[in-house]
Design a protein around this motif. Structure first.
Motif, short mmCIF file in Angstrom:
data_model
loop_
_atom_site.label_atom_id
_atom_site.label_comp_id
_atom_site.label_asym_id
_atom_site.label_seq_id
_atom_site.Cartn_x
_atom_site.Cartn_y
_atom_site.Cartn_z
N GLU B 19 0.82 -1.19 0.04
CA GLU B 19 -0.10 0.04 -0.01
C GLU B 19 0.93 1.32 0.01
N SER B 20 0.39 2.25 -0.75
CA SER B 20 1.44 3.60 -0.68
C SER B 20 0.33 4.57 -0.81
N GLY B 21 0.77 5.84 -0.26
CA GLY B 21 0.00 6.93 -0.54
C GLY B 21 -0.88 7.17 0.79
N ALA B 22 -1.48 8.15 1.04
CA ALA B 22 -2.24 8.74 2.25
C ALA B 22 -3.54 7.60 2.40
N LEU B 23 -3.98 7.36 0.90
CA LEU B 23 -5.37 6.68 0.87
C LEU B 23 -5.05 5.00 0.90
#
Lengths: 358, 340
Positions: B19-23
């Protein structure tokens, strides 16, 4: 095997002057239960350009012995004896006698004698780049010119086989894999051009293929730079590949000491024999149980009054081994053992031989 | 006893999302176990070897459903007649079958609760199976004795035991429900050499006495050779070679196995160093190379290796290899000792 002829150069007592001489080293840690004797009268010599393997299980005192050479043993440790670092042109320095802030000690530690550790992740600071840490070490021991230090750092990383060394200087330790971290640590240790490298289980945390790379690297570097190595390991396979001479430790004492071929060809202490039998050998599936040592490694509290291995020893002699501490003496040319099964050991302890030697 | 295998694993997969990013958007997968199939016979010990990160621990855990696999099937036949798919079984079925399988972990210090007596630790799986309290003590004492623990010390806490004894406690706990399958994940790597030998002897002995099947996960090739009947070699989530132990060690059919075997230091200073030094690093399971995952490090790699992913195929009766060139290569195994 019948080839028991030993070349004169194979002998421990060869003519080359030692680089480092540990004489009667005793390291005691006062703890709640009494005095933990981590090293008890250790005598070893390391010759220039050669590798001494120090073998033993956890808690046998091999790491404490190595740490004493750099005076980095825990603060509560009480060290006595002598650790002499020899020079060609001046009298030797006794490291044990140096004060904590003696400039001589600071020059030796990380300079003339460098060390690499088992876990490369915990030996690097996680908040500084590899470059910062490497250049700091070089500035301490090699040069005061920052630009030159950077060049040396890049050259060292290149020498230990790290791809893109200039890039690696900017990386943090967690960016590198275990094998690369260990290479970076070797680069840092060797950047001061040490005469002695202390390697404390440097490949134990690594995978076998990476271990093979690091072992090969250390041997190549030793050949190129001519440094002596004190190689600490519990793995007899690694020791067989790396060492010229081997000292086996048990409960703070050296119990056997011999040139590497001689040791593996003709073991002369039941503990070493037990160690060799405990580990399965590759290419030798027999289906038989392993010839192990019974019991556990005891903690050496207070001064031993007998052979520390007696409670686990399959050939111990009641009335002798549980009464007297066996001295480490030569039982075959160049081969020392501290076991009363050998008449020379009995004689050295002032006991009569004949009754026990079958 | 039927000839039905105890375990039949088909296309087992475990993908961990990246998973990556704020979401926390899923941008990829780490294929920790990727399409693994093999069988385990009753009473067999299968060694699972490979370097760190190759997925051997994840595979072991997926098999006994310590973690949920992403796909595939694990057909488990603890009793002769019935067979259940552990990979898709519901909680109730799993719970009913837990007593047939168990696990021994690497670190005997972190896998025992410091606040339970050794007796309670060993009894825990029995209590979880709702075995009547009146039977528990007898069972615990019997298994403790088989594992070389003195029943007089059972009321002590783990801190009173040494590493080797703790590992005996872990083994006793795993065996107290009379399982048929034990997954042992590096059970001797944290132990001293002399103690390691004792535990290996104990496992050998128990295996014969209780007719156990083991999946023995380890990175130490000499230990695996000593204990396993067959060995599976893993590389980046896949089994790349699988055959009888003696065959694998004497005549490997995959270049990675050859390199692994050559890298084990032998306790004989007279042997020449014939280590095959592998260049580069283990490929990343998140971003594996094209074709054969091993090709960037393989000294025999040809054009086909760069483009086409090999499948695990039977290159000789009973000898499975995932190498395109297996038949044309003459790979070196371990040279047996000349002495004694």
């Amino acid at each position: 095997m019948s080839t028991s002829v030993i070349q004169p150069t194979d002998s421990i007592e060869s003519t080359t002057a030692p680089l480092l001489e540990i004489k009667n080293l005793r390291v005691v840690l006062p703890i709640l239960e009494g005095d933990l004797v981590a090293a008890d009268g250790v005598n070893i010599q390391i010759k220039p350009g050669k590798t001494l393997g120090l073998v033993g299980e956890s808690g046998c005192g091999k790491t404490m012995t190595a740490q004493s050479i750099l005076q980095i043993a825990p603060k509560i440790a009480k060290t006595s004896g002598q650790i002499l670092l020899h020079y060609a042109d001046r009298p030797p320095t006794d490291i044990v006698a140096l004060g904590k802030n003696d400039p001589e000690l600071l020059r030796i530690r990380g300079g003339e004698c460098a060390m690499i550790f088992q876990e490369p992740m915990t030996s690097f600071s996680p908040v500084h780049t590899i470059g910062n840490q490497l250049i700091e070490a070089i500035l301490l021991h090699r040069t005061s010119d920052k630009k030159e230090a950077r060049e040396i750092a890049i050259a060292m990383l290149d020498k230990v086989g790290i791809p893109a060394p200039a890039e690696t200087l900017k990386k943090y330790p967690h960016h590198l894999s275990g094998g690369m971290r260990q290479r970076a640590m070797i680069a840092m240790a060797l950047s001061s051009r040490p005469r002695l490298l202390i390697a404390d289980e440097p490949t134990t945390a690594l995978d076998v293929t990476v271990q093979a790379q690091v072992l090969r690297l250390m041997r190549d570097l030793q050949r190129d730079l001519g440094m002596a190595i004190l190689y600490i390991s519990h793995d007899l396979g690694v020791i067989a590949r790396m060492a010229d001479e081997v000292a086996v430790m048990y409960m703070g004492s050296i119990v056997e000491h011999a040139p590497v071929r001689e040791l593996f060809r003709s073991v002369k202490h039941p503990y070493t024999k037990g160690l060799m039998g405990s580990a399965p050998r590759i290419g030798k599936k027999s289906g038989e149980p392993l010839a192990t040592i019974m019991g556990n490694v005891p903690i050496p509290i207070n001064k031993p009054t007998a052979c520390g291995f007696f409670p686990r020893c399959p050939v111990g002699i009641a009335g002798i081994c549980d009464q007297v501490v066996p001295p480490l003496v030569e039982v075959a040319p160049g081969h020392k053992s501290a076991c009363f099964r050998y008449p020379q050991v009995l004689a050295a302890a002032g006991l009569e031989s004949g009754t026990t030697n079958e | 006893m039927s000839n039905k295998p105890l375990l039949k694993i088909e296309g087992l997969k475990k993908y961990f999302p990246i998973e990556s990013g704020a979401l926390r958007k899923v941008t990829g997968y780490v294929k920790a176990v990727d399409d693994v199939s093999f069988e385990l016979a009753r009473g067999e010990v299968l060694g699972l070897v490979g370097e760190s990160g190759c997925g051997k621990t994840t595979l072991g855990r997926c098999i006994i459903r310590a973690i949920d696999p992403t796909g595939g099937a694990v057909h488990f036949s603890p009793l002769d007649d019935e067979s259940i798919d552990l990979a898709s079984a519901d909680k109730k079925t799993l719970r009913r079958n837990r007593r047939h399988m168990n696990m021994v972990f690497q670190d005997p210090f972190s896998s025992l609760s410091p606040r339970m007596t050794v007796r309670d630790i060993i009894a825990e799986p029995l209590r979880a199976q709702k075995i009547p309290e009146s039977e528990i003590n007898g069972k615990v004492e019997r298994i403790a004795e088989s594992c070389g623990l003195n029943p007089a010390f059972l009321s002590r806490y783990p801190n009173a035991f040494s590493g080797g004894q703790r590992q005996r406690v872990c083994i006793a706990r795993a065996l107290v429900t009379d399982p048929v399958l034990v997954v042992a994940d590096e059970p001797v790597s944290a132990l001293d050499v002399s103690v390691q030998g004792q535990i290996l002897n104990l496992l050998q002995h128990l295996r014969q006495e209780l007719n156990l099947s083991f999946i023995f996960v380890a990175h130490d090739l000499s230990v695996v050779e000593h204990i396993a009947d067959r060995v599976a070699v893993m590389y980046v989530g896949k089994i790349i070679e699988l055959t009888d132990t003696e065959q694998l060690y004497s005549r490997p059919q995959h270049p990675y196995t050859e390199a692994l075997l050559s890298a084990v230091p032998k306790p004989d200073p007279d042997l020449p160093d014939e280590t095959i030094i592998l260049g580069g690093e283990v490929a990343s399971a998140a971003n594996p190379p094209s074709g054969c995952y091993f090709h960037p490090r393989c000294r025999y790699a040809g054009e086909i290796c760069r483009t086409e992913a090999p499948t695990l195929r039977e290159v000789e009766p009973g000898h499975w290899s995932a190498c395109h060139l297996a038949e044309s290569l003459d790979l070196a195994g371990v040279v047996p000792d000349q002495d004694d």
